[in-house]
Write a protein that holds these residues in place. Structure first.
Motif, mmCIF file in Angstrom:
data_model
loop_
_atom_site.group_PDB
_atom_site.id
_atom_site.type_symbol
_atom_site.label_atom_id
_atom_site.label_comp_id
_atom_site.label_asym_id
_atom_site.label_seq_id
_atom_site.Cartn_x
_atom_site.Cartn_y
_atom_site.Cartn_z
ATOM 1 N N HIS A 10 42.709 44.184 43.033
ATOM 2 C CA HIS A 10 43.989 43.869 42.386
ATOM 3 C C HIS A 10 44.523 42.515 42.849
ATOM 4 O O HIS A 10 44.972 41.721 42.049
ATOM 5 C CB HIS A 10 44.999 44.977 42.687
ATOM 6 N N PHE A 11 44.458 42.249 44.133
ATOM 7 C CA PHE A 11 45.054 41.026 44.659
ATOM 8 C C PHE A 11 44.149 39.800 44.553
ATOM 9 O O PHE A 11 44.611 38.686 44.651
ATOM 10 C CB PHE A 11 45.509 41.226 46.112
ATOM 11 N N CYS A 12 42.856 39.993 44.332
ATOM 12 C CA CYS A 12 41.935 38.859 44.296
ATOM 13 C C CYS A 12 41.709 38.322 42.883
ATOM 14 O O CYS A 12 41.113 37.284 42.715
ATOM 15 C CB CYS A 12 40.591 39.253 44.903
ATOM 16 N N TYR A 37 42.606 46.896 36.123
ATOM 17 C CA TYR A 37 43.857 47.634 35.933
ATOM 18 C C TYR A 37 45.018 46.822 36.513
ATOM 19 O O TYR A 37 44.834 46.003 37.403
ATOM 20 C CB TYR A 37 43.823 48.984 36.655
ATOM 21 N N SER A 38 46.203 47.096 36.027
ATOM 22 C CA SER A 38 47.458 46.569 36.592
ATOM 23 C C SER A 38 47.428 45.052 36.797
ATOM 24 O O SER A 38 47.582 44.567 37.917
ATOM 25 C CB SER A 38 47.776 47.253 37.920
ATOM 26 N N ILE A 39 47.228 44.334 35.731
ATOM 27 C CA ILE A 39 47.172 42.887 35.845
ATOM 28 C C ILE A 39 48.092 42.243 34.817
ATOM 29 O O ILE A 39 48.319 42.795 33.741
ATOM 30 C CB ILE A 39 45.721 42.380 35.690
ATOM 31 N N ASP A 40 48.644 41.121 35.183
ATOM 32 C CA ASP A 40 49.478 40.317 34.292
ATOM 33 C C ASP A 40 48.998 38.870 34.382
ATOM 34 O O ASP A 40 48.945 38.309 35.473
ATOM 35 C CB ASP A 40 50.958 40.396 34.677
ATOM 36 N N CYS A 41 48.638 38.303 33.244
ATOM 37 C CA CYS A 41 48.153 36.925 33.185
ATOM 38 C C CYS A 41 49.010 36.153 32.187
ATOM 39 O O CYS A 41 49.416 36.704 31.159
ATOM 40 C CB CYS A 41 46.713 36.875 32.694
ATOM 41 N N TYR A 70 50.794 49.968 26.496
ATOM 42 C CA TYR A 70 49.955 50.056 27.692
ATOM 43 C C TYR A 70 49.298 48.724 28.042
ATOM 44 O O TYR A 70 49.653 48.087 29.017
ATOM 45 C CB TYR A 70 48.903 51.151 27.522
ATOM 46 N N ASP A 71 48.306 48.333 27.275
ATOM 47 C CA ASP A 71 47.634 47.046 27.462
ATOM 48 C C ASP A 71 47.923 46.203 26.224
ATOM 49 O O ASP A 71 47.869 46.724 25.104
ATOM 50 C CB ASP A 71 46.115 47.228 27.598
ATOM 51 N N ILE A 109 50.240 35.875 26.875
ATOM 52 C CA ILE A 109 50.497 36.801 27.973
ATOM 53 C C ILE A 109 49.548 37.981 27.815
ATOM 54 O O ILE A 109 49.428 38.534 26.716
ATOM 55 C CB ILE A 109 51.958 37.325 27.932
ATOM 56 N N PHE A 110 48.872 38.367 28.895
ATOM 57 C CA PHE A 110 48.004 39.544 28.879
ATOM 58 C C PHE A 110 48.490 40.513 29.941
ATOM 59 O O PHE A 110 48.758 40.115 31.074
ATOM 60 C CB PHE A 110 46.551 39.151 29.153
ATOM 61 N N HIS A 111 48.608 41.790 29.565
ATOM 62 C CA HIS A 111 49.056 42.827 30.495
ATOM 63 C C HIS A 111 48.142 44.034 30.377
ATOM 64 O O HIS A 111 47.790 44.440 29.261
ATOM 65 C CB HIS A 111 50.497 43.254 30.171
#
Length: 131
Positions: A10-12, A37-41, A70-71, A109-111
């Protein structure tokens, strides 16, 4: 219980940024593999003043939900902070249409949420001429 690998994953993950080349490609992290999972770009595309941005999707495969809760991908005609610039929110496996900005800036934006991942997306952009 969340494993250390999941936390590190997640953090990398790095995604997003400012793109200023006259043409380029953007894809979801790990494409063509499953996106995390759980990413925001957030990508900001800025081309030469007096030009437009033309956006064309080559692949699109996100988790489907009736209101894309969701995504999702959000496309903005300008900066993403201005909801008045929102061109659309997209999910599922039907590619968004081609977009042309009305000025030299476009945002994507991608979520993704914490469950269910797909192959994601690949989109190309290029500088166009304002009419």
């Amino acid at each position: 219980m969340i494993g250390i690998w999941q936390i590190q994953q997640h953090f990398c993950v790095k995604c997003g940024g400012i793109l200023s080349a006259p043409l380029g490609n953007i894809s979801s992290p790990n494409f063509p593999g499953l996106y995390p999972y759980s990413i925001d770009c957030s990508w900001l595309i800025v081309v030469a003043e007096g030009s437009s941005v033309l956006l064309t999707f080559h692949h699109f495969e996100l988790e489907y939900h009736g209101s894309c809760a969701y995504d999702y991908i959000k496309i903005y005609n300008g900066i993403a902070e201005d909801e008045g610039n929102l061109l659309g929110t997209f999910c599922g496996d039907i590619s968004p249409p081609q977009f042309t900005s009305s000025w030299n800036v476009m945002s994507i934006i991608f979520h993704s949420d914490r469950h269910v991942a797909f192959r994601g997306f690949s989109v190309g952009y290029r500088k166009g001429n304002l009419l």
